[in-house]
Design a protein around this motif. Structure first.
Motif, PDB file in Angstrom:
ATOM      1  N   ASN A 268       0.827  -1.208   0.000  1.00  0.00           N
ATOM      2  CA  ASN A 268       0.000   0.000   0.000  1.00  0.00           C
ATOM      3  C   ASN A 268       0.865   1.263   0.000  1.00  0.00           C
ATOM      4  N   LEU A 269       2.038   1.180   0.636  1.00  0.00           N
ATOM      5  CA  LEU A 269       2.982   2.291   0.587  1.00  0.00           C
ATOM      6  C   LEU A 269       3.423   2.521  -0.857  1.00  0.00           C
ATOM      7  N   ILE A 270       3.695   1.442  -1.569  1.00  0.00           N
ATOM      8  CA  ILE A 270       4.121   1.554  -2.959  1.00  0.00           C
ATOM      9  C   ILE A 270       3.016   2.154  -3.820  1.00  0.00           C
ATOM     10  N   CYS A 271       1.780   1.835  -3.512  1.00  0.00           N
ATOM     11  CA  CYS A 271       0.664   2.459  -4.225  1.00  0.00           C
ATOM     12  C   CYS A 271       0.719   3.977  -4.046  1.00  0.00           C
ATOM     13  N   PRO A 314      12.397 -10.932  12.514  1.00  0.00           N
ATOM     14  CA  PRO A 314      13.562 -11.291  11.692  1.00  0.00           C
ATOM     15  C   PRO A 314      13.273 -11.124  10.200  1.00  0.00           C
ATOM     16  N   GLY A 315      14.164 -10.409   9.509  1.00  0.00           N
ATOM     17  CA  GLY A 315      14.015 -10.256   8.063  1.00  0.00           C
ATOM     18  C   GLY A 315      13.067  -9.166   7.632  1.00  0.00           C
ATOM     19  N   SER A 316      12.503  -8.397   8.580  1.00  0.00           N
ATOM     20  CA  SER A 316      11.523  -7.368   8.214  1.00  0.00           C
ATOM     21  C   SER A 316      12.134  -6.301   7.310  1.00  0.00           C
ATOM     22  N   LEU A 317      13.349  -5.847   7.638  1.00  0.00           N
ATOM     23  CA  LEU A 317      14.010  -4.853   6.801  1.00  0.00           C
ATOM     24  C   LEU A 317      14.309  -5.422   5.417  1.00  0.00           C
ATOM     25  N   TYR A 318      14.666  -6.686   5.383  1.00  0.00           N
ATOM     26  CA  TYR A 318      14.966  -7.354   4.110  1.00  0.00           C
ATOM     27  C   TYR A 318      13.725  -7.381   3.215  1.00  0.00           C
ATOM     28  N   HIS A 323      10.563  -5.099  -1.446  1.00  0.00           N
ATOM     29  CA  HIS A 323       9.385  -4.511  -2.091  1.00  0.00           C
ATOM     30  C   HIS A 323       9.741  -3.189  -2.786  1.00  0.00           C
ATOM     31  N   LEU A 324      10.470  -2.336  -2.065  1.00  0.00           N
ATOM     32  CA  LEU A 324      10.852  -1.046  -2.647  1.00  0.00           C
ATOM     33  C   LEU A 324      11.775  -1.237  -3.855  1.00  0.00           C
ATOM     34  N   GLN A 325      12.651  -2.209  -3.758  1.00  0.00           N
ATOM     35  CA  GLN A 325      13.588  -2.426  -4.864  1.00  0.00           C
ATOM     36  C   GLN A 325      12.867  -2.879  -6.123  1.00  0.00           C
ATOM     37  N   GLU A 326      11.851  -3.725  -5.968  1.00  0.00           N
ATOM     38  CA  GLU A 326      11.091  -4.169  -7.143  1.00  0.00           C
ATOM     39  C   GLU A 326      10.342  -2.996  -7.778  1.00  0.00           C
ATOM     40  N   PHE A 327       9.836  -2.106  -6.940  1.00  0.00           N
ATOM     41  CA  PHE A 327       9.155  -0.911  -7.444  1.00  0.00           C
ATOM     42  C   PHE A 327      10.117  -0.073  -8.279  1.00  0.00           C
ATOM     43  N   PHE A 328      11.311   0.183  -7.719  1.00  0.00           N
ATOM     44  CA  PHE A 328      12.282   1.003  -8.434  1.00  0.00           C
ATOM     45  C   PHE A 328      12.873   0.283  -9.639  1.00  0.00           C
ATOM     46  N   ARG A 329      12.925  -1.043  -9.591  1.00  0.00           N
ATOM     47  CA  ARG A 329      13.469  -1.794 -10.727  1.00  0.00           C
ATOM     48  C   ARG A 329      12.658  -1.490 -11.995  1.00  0.00           C
ATOM     49  N   LYS A 330      11.355  -1.420 -11.865  1.00  0.00           N
ATOM     50  CA  LYS A 330      10.494  -1.126 -13.017  1.00  0.00           C
ATOM     51  C   LYS A 330      10.735   0.297 -13.515  1.00  0.00           C
ATOM     52  N   LYS A 331      11.011   1.195 -12.576  1.00  0.00           N
ATOM     53  CA  LYS A 331      11.267   2.578 -12.975  1.00  0.00           C
ATOM     54  C   LYS A 331      12.647   2.723 -13.609  1.00  0.00           C
ATOM     55  N   LEU A 348      20.190   0.894  -8.642  1.00  0.00           N
ATOM     56  CA  LEU A 348      18.935   0.419  -8.054  1.00  0.00           C
ATOM     57  C   LEU A 348      19.070   0.287  -6.538  1.00  0.00           C
ATOM     58  N   ALA A 349      20.186  -0.285  -6.097  1.00  0.00           N
ATOM     59  CA  ALA A 349      20.433  -0.418  -4.658  1.00  0.00           C
ATOM     60  C   ALA A 349      20.545   0.957  -4.008  1.00  0.00           C
ATOM     61  N   TYR A 350      21.161   1.901  -4.707  1.00  0.00           N
ATOM     62  CA  TYR A 350      21.348   3.262  -4.199  1.00  0.00           C
ATOM     63  C   TYR A 350      20.009   3.958  -3.967  1.00  0.00           C
ATOM     64  N   ILE A 351      19.179   4.022  -4.990  1.00  0.00           N
ATOM     65  CA  ILE A 351      17.936   4.789  -4.882  1.00  0.00           C
ATOM     66  C   ILE A 351      16.950   4.141  -3.918  1.00  0.00           C
TER      67      ILE A 351
END
Length: 389
Positions: A268-271, A314-318, A323-331, A348-351
């Motif tokens: 929902n954040l990505i939306c 455990p793994g929450s940040l990961y 999720h954010l990386q997949e969003f930016f990957r498309k951009k 991609l990792a940077y942004i």
């Protein structure tokens, strides 16, 4: 002044630290025993307890040693830094130190990472940049700017480490510098593909939605009070006021519940982030579009406070970063025909981590600033490049 430590003591403690790293490469930290550490180090339990109270103190000393060395190495290299370089000696030193201590960083940044290390490492980067760079415009909040830069740098480092040190430290230093000064972050305001998510297309029974919502709220409350590992299904059910049978009719276990909670909030954040798409070059419109992002985070403040500290689930940040990386990957795909001289996976990792860095900084500060203020700040940070102090 710290008293000088006997060489024999240093050797013994180094053996225990090496043993901890060896154990971490095989099993989770929570399951490591003092017997295993002592056996791996070639000593007995009595020797261990003559140096450390428990494995947590050993871990703390190991992390402190590495990060103190990190700070010293960069401080020494800063002496040779020059004005407006393509690559500063201190930036090369940063990547070289991580490469030299590759085993440590690979373990700490892997999926089995030690809870709490990432925020601490990012803080070290934050402190590093405090005396190194400043925003180009005075109206940019320096603290939020530092969260942005330290988060971005962490993203580049993490990508390099977790992909097996594919490039040299010098190459990585050059890549980081080029990304910062070419400022391709403008992709946040450009979109030529349909990235909109279609969530909850199925019509789900309102009772099921309500039940699941109660379970998620209960888990969030409990994890703010105690360690996730110690939370039981019974406690979750009691907090939600349902029985165990109801829980298991919806979830396999508490990990399944936690994953659904994280996925729901972040998708929902990505939306909301998609409001950055297809807007004009008008500055006011761009700022206004970012307000939706920070308003959503403020609304879910408790969730982000818990998940971004890296010590709870455990793994929450990961998962969040994924999720954010997949969003930016498309951009990022839309910029591949542009003349930027950077590796796209590094960018991609940077942004991804830069954006997460600003969000984290705001959450860490208690979301004291308004969404409007944060939107203006992020806009300015993305628009202007840094300058050396």
């Amino acid at each position: 002044m710290n008293p000088k430590i006997d060489d024999r003591v240093k050797r013994t403690r180094k053996s225990f630290k090496d043993a901890l790293l060896k154990c971490l490469s095989e099993i989770k930290f929570d399951t490591i025993t003092i017997f295993e550490l002592s056996n791996q180090a070639g000593y007995n339990r009595v020797t261990f307890y003559s140096h450390y109270q428990d494995k947590y103190q050993l871990l703390e000393e190991l992390i402190t040693d590495i990060l103190d060395g990190f700070d010293r190495e960069i401080a020494n290299a800063k002496i040779n830094d020059v004005q407006d370089p393509l690559t500063q000696p201190s930036t090369i030193a940063m990547f070289q130190y991580i490469y030299t201590n590759s085993n440590f960083f690979q373990l700490m940044l892997s999926n089995k990472r030690v809870p709490g290390f990432i925020p601490r490492f990012i803080q070290s980067l934050f402190d590093l940049y405090k005396d190194t760079v400043k925003p180009e415009k005075e109206e940019i909040d320096n603290v939020m700017y530092l969260y942005y830069v330290s988060g971005a740098t962490f993203g580049v480092i993490s990508h390099w480490v977790t992909t097996g040190f594919k490039y040299s430290p010098i190459f990585m230093a050059e890549q980081l510098t080029q990304i910062v000064f070419q400022r391709p972050q403008k992709i946040l305001f450009k979109n030529e593909t349909n990235l909109h998510l279609k969530l909850n297309e199925e019509k789900i029974d309102k009772r099921i939605v309500r039940t699941k919502s109660n379970f998620k709220a209960s888990l969030l409350k409990l994890v703010s009070e105690k360690n996730f590992e110690s939370i039981t299904i019974t406690e979750i059910c009691e907090e939600a006021k349902y029985n165990r049978a109801t829980f298991y009719s919806h979830y396999e276990d508490k990990i399944d519940l936690a994953s659904e909670l994280i996925d729901e909030v972040i998708q929902n954040l990505i939306c909301k982030m998609n409001t950055l798409n297809d807007i004009s070059e008008n500055n006011d419109e761009q700022v206004k579009s970012i307000i939706y992002l920070f308003s959503y985070i403020q609304k879910h403040k408790k969730f982000f406070e818990i998940m971004l500290n890296g010590k709870t689930i455990p793994g929450s940040l990961y998962i969040i970063r994924g999720h954010l990386q997949e969003f930016f990957r498309k951009k990022v795909d839309i910029l591949k025909d542009y003349s930027y001289t950077v590796e796209w996976e590094i960018f991609l990792a940077y942004i991804t981590s830069a954006t997460l860095g600003v969000i984290s900084g705001w959450v860490y500060s208690g979301t004291k600033q308004t969404p409007s203020y944060m939107a203006e700040q992020l806009y300015l940070i993305l628009k202007y490049k840094p300058i050396p102090k």
